[in-house]
Scaffold this motif. Structure first.
Motif, PDB file in Angstrom:
ATOM      1  N   LEU A   1       0.834  -1.201   0.000  1.00 10.01           N
ATOM      2  CA  LEU A   1       0.000   0.000   0.000  1.00 10.01           C
ATOM      3  C   LEU A   1       0.872   1.256   0.000  1.00 10.01           C
ATOM      4  N   LYS A   2       1.945   1.253   0.802  1.00  7.27           N
ATOM      5  CA  LYS A   2       2.871   2.390   0.807  1.00  7.27           C
ATOM      6  C   LYS A   2       3.505   2.577  -0.568  1.00  7.27           C
ATOM      7  N   GLU A   3       3.892   1.469  -1.205  1.00  5.57           N
ATOM      8  CA  GLU A   3       4.473   1.541  -2.554  1.00  5.57           C
ATOM      9  C   GLU A   3       3.469   2.131  -3.547  1.00  5.57           C
ATOM     10  N   GLN A   4       2.215   1.689  -3.453  1.00  8.66           N
ATOM     11  CA  GLN A   4       1.182   2.186  -4.362  1.00  8.66           C
ATOM     12  C   GLN A   4       0.924   3.682  -4.158  1.00  8.66           C
ATOM     13  N   LYS A   5       0.955   4.118  -2.913  1.00  9.59           N
ATOM     14  CA  LYS A   5       0.747   5.540  -2.628  1.00  9.59           C
ATOM     15  C   LYS A   5       1.868   6.379  -3.244  1.00  9.59           C
TER      16      LYS A   5
ATOM     17  N   ASN B   1       2.821  16.910  -0.634  1.00  4.53           N
ATOM     18  CA  ASN B   1       2.761  16.457   0.758  1.00  4.53           C
ATOM     19  C   ASN B   1       1.348  16.227   1.282  1.00  4.53           C
ATOM     20  N   HIS B   2       0.329  16.786   0.626  1.00  2.00           N
ATOM     21  CA  HIS B   2      -1.016  16.721   1.195  1.00  2.00           C
ATOM     22  C   HIS B   2      -2.080  16.088   0.310  1.00  2.00           C
ATOM     23  N   LEU B   3      -1.728  15.739  -0.910  1.00  2.00           N
ATOM     24  CA  LEU B   3      -2.668  15.048  -1.790  1.00  2.00           C
ATOM     25  C   LEU B   3      -2.305  13.567  -1.779  1.00  2.00           C
ATOM     26  N   GLU B   4      -3.220  12.740  -1.306  1.00  2.00           N
ATOM     27  CA  GLU B   4      -2.922  11.326  -1.072  1.00  2.00           C
ATOM     28  C   GLU B   4      -3.820  10.425  -1.905  1.00  2.00           C
ATOM     29  N   TRP B   5      -3.207   9.493  -2.620  1.00  2.00           N
ATOM     30  CA  TRP B   5      -3.958   8.472  -3.341  1.00  2.00           C
ATOM     31  C   TRP B   5      -4.585   7.533  -2.317  1.00  2.00           C
ATOM     32  N   ILE B   6      -5.846   7.148  -2.549  1.00  2.00           N
ATOM     33  CA  ILE B   6      -6.580   6.314  -1.598  1.00  2.00           C
ATOM     34  C   ILE B   6      -6.977   5.005  -2.269  1.00  2.00           C
TER      35      ILE B   6
ATOM     36  N   LYS C   1     -16.687   7.154   7.453  1.00  2.00           N
ATOM     37  CA  LYS C   1     -16.884   8.174   8.480  1.00  2.00           C
ATOM     38  C   LYS C   1     -16.701   9.546   7.845  1.00  2.00           C
ATOM     39  N   ILE C   2     -17.351  10.513   8.416  1.00  2.00           N
ATOM     40  CA  ILE C   2     -17.247  11.883   7.927  1.00  2.00           C
ATOM     41  C   ILE C   2     -15.907  12.450   8.377  1.00  2.00           C
ATOM     42  N   ASP C   3     -15.139  12.947   7.422  1.00  2.00           N
ATOM     43  CA  ASP C   3     -13.846  13.527   7.775  1.00  2.00           C
ATOM     44  C   ASP C   3     -13.700  14.977   7.291  1.00  2.00           C
ATOM     45  N   ASN C   4     -14.716  15.483   6.587  1.00  2.00           N
ATOM     46  CA  ASN C   4     -14.705  16.862   6.068  1.00  2.00           C
ATOM     47  C   ASN C   4     -13.481  17.154   5.196  1.00  2.00           C
ATOM     48  N   LYS C   5     -13.006  16.147   4.498  1.00  2.00           N
ATOM     49  CA  LYS C   5     -11.877  16.307   3.573  1.00  2.00           C
ATOM     50  C   LYS C   5     -12.410  16.362   2.143  1.00  2.00           C
ATOM     51  N   TRP C   6     -11.605  16.956   1.269  1.00  2.00           N
ATOM     52  CA  TRP C   6     -11.937  17.009  -0.145  1.00  2.00           C
ATOM     53  C   TRP C   6     -11.428  15.744  -0.820  1.00  2.00           C
ATOM     54  N   TYR C   7     -12.275  15.143  -1.648  1.00  2.00           N
ATOM     55  CA  TYR C   7     -11.923  13.953  -2.414  1.00  2.00           C
ATOM     56  C   TYR C   7     -12.017  14.274  -3.901  1.00  2.00           C
ATOM     57  N   TYR C   8     -11.119  13.669  -4.670  1.00  2.00           N
ATOM     58  CA  TYR C   8     -11.073  13.818  -6.119  1.00  2.00           C
ATOM     59  C   TYR C   8     -11.238  12.432  -6.722  1.00  2.00           C
TER      60      TYR C   8
ATOM     61  N   ARG D   1      -7.348  12.070  -1.812  1.00  2.00           N
ATOM     62  CA  ARG D   1      -7.873  12.871  -0.688  1.00  2.00           C
ATOM     63  C   ARG D   1      -6.908  14.022  -0.441  1.00  2.00           C
ATOM     64  N   TRP D   2      -7.477  15.204  -0.264  1.00  2.00           N
ATOM     65  CA  TRP D   2      -6.710  16.390   0.082  1.00  2.00           C
ATOM     66  C   TRP D   2      -6.706  16.472   1.596  1.00  2.00           C
ATOM     67  N   ASN D   3      -5.541  16.364   2.219  1.00  2.00           N
ATOM     68  CA  ASN D   3      -5.439  16.249   3.669  1.00  2.00           C
ATOM     69  C   ASN D   3      -5.286  17.575   4.403  1.00  2.00           C
ATOM     70  N   LEU D   4      -5.707  18.642   3.788  1.00  2.00           N
ATOM     71  CA  LEU D   4      -5.780  19.950   4.449  1.00  2.00           C
ATOM     72  C   LEU D   4      -7.215  20.451   4.383  1.00  2.00           C
ATOM     73  N   ASP D   5      -7.529  21.433   5.196  1.00  2.00           N
ATOM     74  CA  ASP D   5      -8.896  21.960   5.208  1.00  2.00           C
ATOM     75  C   ASP D   5      -9.151  23.008   4.130  1.00  2.00           C
ATOM     76  N   THR D   6      -8.113  23.621   3.625  1.00  2.00           N
ATOM     77  CA  THR D   6      -8.291  24.693   2.650  1.00  2.00           C
ATOM     78  C   THR D   6      -7.366  24.507   1.453  1.00  2.00           C
ATOM     79  N   ASN D   7      -7.520  25.376   0.494  1.00  2.00           N
ATOM     80  CA  ASN D   7      -6.656  25.436  -0.695  1.00  2.00           C
ATOM     81  C   ASN D   7      -6.549  24.117  -1.437  1.00  2.00           C
ATOM     82  N   GLU D   8      -7.686  23.523  -1.723  1.00  2.00           N
ATOM     83  CA  GLU D   8      -7.638  22.268  -2.469  1.00  2.00           C
ATOM     84  C   GLU D   8      -7.064  22.516  -3.864  1.00  2.00           C
TER      85      GLU D   8
END
Length: 172
Positions: A34-38, A52-57, A66-73, A150-157
């Motif tokens: 999974l780490k390799e794929q990310k 640093n903040h855009l993560e492949w899921i 669960k609700i995480d209030n994150k932006w998903y692409y 997933r964008w792992n920050l609250d702003t500036n997607e």
């Protein structure tokens, strides 16, 4: 004799159901894989903030449970003859049947997996029928889903696009 056969049949059925249930819950990737794929799916950009903040899921991470209030692409399409579409949404509610995008007669929706309460996943649905087009089954197959980030920050997607070669990129 009939009772013995009935008991054996019930035991076989229970054993088969339990094994199938366990098999369905098997992760697609080991922790190391999974780490390799990310790393492999990181978007190539000079912007360190995005790196640093855009993560492949992966589907096995079950991000929509669960609700995480994150932006998903999500990069998806209706069928193999359609172009890839990329949409973004903020995951701020668990609502079965929530529609994120529509294209022709196809919709991208949040569904609860049948037989697995509280397991939410993405589905592509054609018109009013439910064809089996869930993210977990079709991830990597290239038919309905290409990627989920997933964008792992609250702003500036970031502003992501699909280029002419069907690669997900930052629109810089």
């Amino acid at each position: 004799m009939k009772k013995i056969l009935s008991i054996i049949g019930v035991i076989s059925l229970i054993g088969t159901s339990t094994t199938s249930l366990i098999a369905c819950n098997t992760p697609q990737y080991s922790e190391e894989k999974l780490k390799e794929q990310k790393e492999k799916h990181k978007i190539d950009t000079n912007n360190e903030n995005i790196k640093n903040h855009l993560e492949w899921i992966a589907p096995q991470e079950k991000p929509f449970n669960k609700i995480d209030n994150k932006w998903y692409y999500v990069t998806w399409r209706g069928n193999k003859n359609h172009n890839w579409r990329i949409i973004n949404f903020k995951h701020n509610e668990l609502k079965i049947g929530k529609i994120f995008d529509k294209y022709n007669k196809y919709t991208l929706e949040l569904r609860e997996e049948t037989g697995y309460p509280f397991y939410f996943t993405l589905y592509v649905r054609y018109s009013s029928s439910w064809a089996p087009a869930d993210w977990e089954s079709y991830n990597g197959a290239g038919t309905y889903f290409k990627s989920v980030y997933r964008w792992n920050l609250d702003t500036n997607e970031p502003n992501l696009i699909v280029d002419e070669n069907s690669n997900v990129k930052v629109n810089e």
